[in-house]
Scaffold this active site. Structure first.
Site, short mmCIF file in Angstrom:
data_model
loop_
_atom_site.label_atom_id
_atom_site.label_comp_id
_atom_site.label_asym_id
_atom_site.label_seq_id
_atom_site.Cartn_x
_atom_site.Cartn_y
_atom_site.Cartn_z
CB CYS A 143 -0.97 -0.04 1.18
SG CYS A 143 -2.34 1.13 1.03
CD GLU A 168 -0.66 -5.72 5.96
OE1 GLU A 168 -1.11 -4.56 6.08
OE2 GLU A 168 -0.35 -6.20 4.84
CG HIS A 186 -3.35 -3.81 3.48
ND1 HIS A 186 -2.37 -3.14 4.18
CD2 HIS A 186 -4.06 -2.87 2.82
CE1 HIS A 186 -2.50 -1.83 3.97
NE2 HIS A 186 -3.51 -1.64 3.15
#
Length: 235
Positions: free
Chosen positions: A86, A205, A203
């Protein structure tokens, strides 16, 4: 093995990445403040998501001048693995470590939700856990994810396998309605020519554990660790 996660003023996914590396992958990791001038002792670097200072001018345009970015650039040019997520993607393009640029979303609205992605290339060490054409599901949260690149540059990127992920529907069809931000060619992730620098707007994660609603992002982290295990590099 040790990973370094760079913190910029405004980073908000730094601890998310730290959690995945330490708790899910069981790999040692540190946070690196943006004013650091060296990254010695780390095997890979992560530039996490968030809102780096100076984003009101253009996302990543000021952060790319942070002292740590000189060290990140040297690390990448020596072949070290660098992952940008990002805002990290935005910073890497501003620093010239990845081609293209990220502009405001075409609708001029912040986009937050789950999207589908089609794997276009597994040439990067970060994508070795996936299959070509595989459809993934990951969350996005950004206002400046509109990827653009010079047409000639984009053509070379396609030929070189640098276009890694594209937005698609649940069946893998790359369509305008599946594009959350107006990115050219529905591009969601790219790597450099050498494949050691990779970034994406979604994302990974945030989808590395079942409790978060999916684990499709875990493969990126696992592939990175596997690549380091096979050929570790410390700069």
């Amino acid at each position: 093995m040790k990973l370094g996660i760079v913190q910029f003023p405004g980073s908000n996914c730094d601890h998310d990445c730290l959690h995945v590396v330490r708790s899910v992958l069981q790999v040692e990791a540190d946070l690196i403040w943006h004013e650091a001038t060296q990254v010695a002792g780390y095997d890979a670097l992560v530039l996490p998501g968030g809102f780096s200072y100076g984003d009101y001018l253009r996302s990543g345009s000021i952060a790319r001048f942070s002292p740590v970015m000189r060290a990140v650039t040297d690390f990448a040019e020596a072949g070290g693995l660098v992952l940008g997520i990002c805002n990290g993607f935005q910073i890497l393009t501003e620093a010239g470590l990845l081609p293209g640029a990220l502009l405001r979303n075409s609708a001029l609205e912040f986009r937050c939700g789950w999207v589908h992605l089609r794997v276009e290339s597994t040439a990067s060490p970060f994508m070795a856990s996936y299959g070509h054409g595989q459809v993934l599901r990951m969350p996005v949260a950004h206002g400046d994810g509109n990827y653009v690149a010079d047409p000639d540059v984009l053509s070379r990127m396609r030929d070189n396998g640098q276009v890694t992920l594209r937005y698609c529907d649940a069946e893998g069809n790359v369509t305008p309605t599946a594009n959350p931000n107006g990115s050219v060619d529905n591009i969601a992730g790219v790597c450099n020519e050498s494949g050691n620098v990779f970034a994406l707007m979604p994302h990974p994660e945030r989808c590395a554990e079942p409790e978060l609603g999916g684990v499709d992002g875990l493969g990126i982290w696992q592939a990175m660790v596997l690549a380091l295990t096979s050929a570790p590099l410390r700069v």
